[in-house]
Design an enzyme around this catalytic site. Structure first.
Site, PDB file in Angstrom:
ATOM      1  N   SER A  53       7.748  85.566  38.513  1.00  8.24           N
ATOM      2  CA  SER A  53       7.492  86.413  37.341  1.00  8.24           C
ATOM      3  C   SER A  53       8.181  85.943  36.074  1.00  8.24           C
ATOM      4  CB  SER A  53       7.968  87.840  37.637  1.00  8.24           C
ATOM      5  OG  SER A  53       7.454  88.282  38.875  1.00  8.24           O
ATOM      6  N   HIS A  54       9.072  85.001  36.168  1.00  9.53           N
ATOM      7  CA  HIS A  54       9.856  84.593  34.991  1.00  9.53           C
ATOM      8  C   HIS A  54       9.805  83.080  34.844  1.00  9.53           C
ATOM      9  CE1 HIS A  54      13.383  83.734  32.488  1.00  9.53           C
ATOM     10  NE2 HIS A  54      13.358  84.980  32.087  1.00  9.53           N
ATOM     11  N   PHE A  55       8.912  82.499  34.046  1.00 10.75           N
ATOM     12  CA  PHE A  55       7.873  83.219  33.334  1.00 10.75           C
ATOM     13  C   PHE A  55       6.554  82.965  34.059  1.00 10.75           C
ATOM     14  CE2 PHE A  55      11.100  82.414  30.061  1.00 10.75           C
ATOM     15  CZ  PHE A  55      11.264  83.682  29.555  1.00 10.75           C
ATOM     16  N   ILE A  60      11.346  79.455  35.106  1.00 10.55           N
ATOM     17  CA  ILE A  60      12.714  78.975  34.854  1.00 10.55           C
ATOM     18  C   ILE A  60      13.684  80.063  35.343  1.00 10.55           C
ATOM     19  CG2 ILE A  60      12.116  77.520  32.866  1.00 10.55           C
ATOM     20  CD1 ILE A  60      13.333  79.756  31.062  1.00 10.55           C
TER      21      ILE A  60
END
Lengths: 153, 80
Positions: A53-55, A60
């Site tokens: 989910s990130h990103f 990262i």
């Protein structure tokens, strides 16, 4: 052949007392500790849940996770040592009280980090430290100054 | 005493993130509940005061510091 020393035993005792489950433990090894300094490492798992989910377009390591890893290596492990908690069975919660940080470089998915914690003071059960996080190229990625307190259960 | 109060306010302002806490400030203001400075920061404040006035504040004294006037009284007793 690796021969386990008293220091290896101390390092593994400290890690065994960290109050986190496998999805939220960000300490692989402690390389050095004394009453003023701690050095440790962690290699982020490429399969860690937060990379989904990130990103969305480029995974990262989230800044909050870097701060958590800095706290676990640079402060919680140090507090366990300073309070001799590796020698006891007390339950405790390490809680951030104050935190100021500067970010310089991205930490990529699955990267190995090194964290150095330098104690500023340990007083009234409050540890204040300056913590630095380096990537595998020994580049400085994050610096923070934080206070951590222990709450006993 | 006035000088102590001014110096103390300047130190406290370093650690108050929410600046509107100063609107209703008075000498009975609680450091934690009124000025929203947490207990770990009180250690920083005590260290700042020790350096400023070249005094030593014990851990027992530190734990009893709850409001502005408590700190002013303590500093005054240490330097006079």
């Amino acid at each position: 052949m690796h021969i386990e020393t008293n220091q290896d035993y101390l390092f593994s005792s400290i890690i065994s007392k960290l109050p986190y489950g496998k999805d939220f433990l960000f300490v692989d090894e402690i390389q050095y500790i004394d009453k003023d300094k701690i050095v440790g490492t962690y290699k982020f798992k490429s399969s860690a849940y937060f990379y989904n989910s990130h990103f969305l377009h480029k995974p990262i390591t989230p800044g909050v996770i870097l701060i958590e890893a800095m706290g676990q290596i640079g402060m919680v492990s140090h507090l366990i040592f300073l309070n001799d908690l590796h020698l006891s069975n007390k339950n405790f919660m390490p809680l951030f009280s104050n935190l100021e940080s500067s970010f310089y470089k991205i930490v990529e998915r699955g990267e190995k980090i090194k964290v150095i914690g330098d104690k500023i003071y340990f007083r009234n059960n409050v540890l204040k430290s300056e913590i630095k996080l380096y990537n595998k190229l020994e580049e400085l990625c994050v610096v923070c100054k934080a206070q951590l307190s222990l709450k006993y259960e | 005493m006035e000088n102590i109060k001014t110096n103390l306010i300047n130190i406290l302002k370093k650690y108050t993130l929410a600046k509107d806490v100063w609107k209703n400030f008075n000498e009975n203001s609680s450091i934690i509940s009124d000025l929203k400075i947490n207990s770990a920061r009180i250690v920083d404040i005590v260290i700042d005061l020790e350096e400023k006035y070249d005094i030593e504040i014990t851990d027992e004294e530190l734990e009893k510091l709850t409001c502005f006037k408590d700190i002013v009284k303590l500093i005054d007793s240490k330097i006079n």
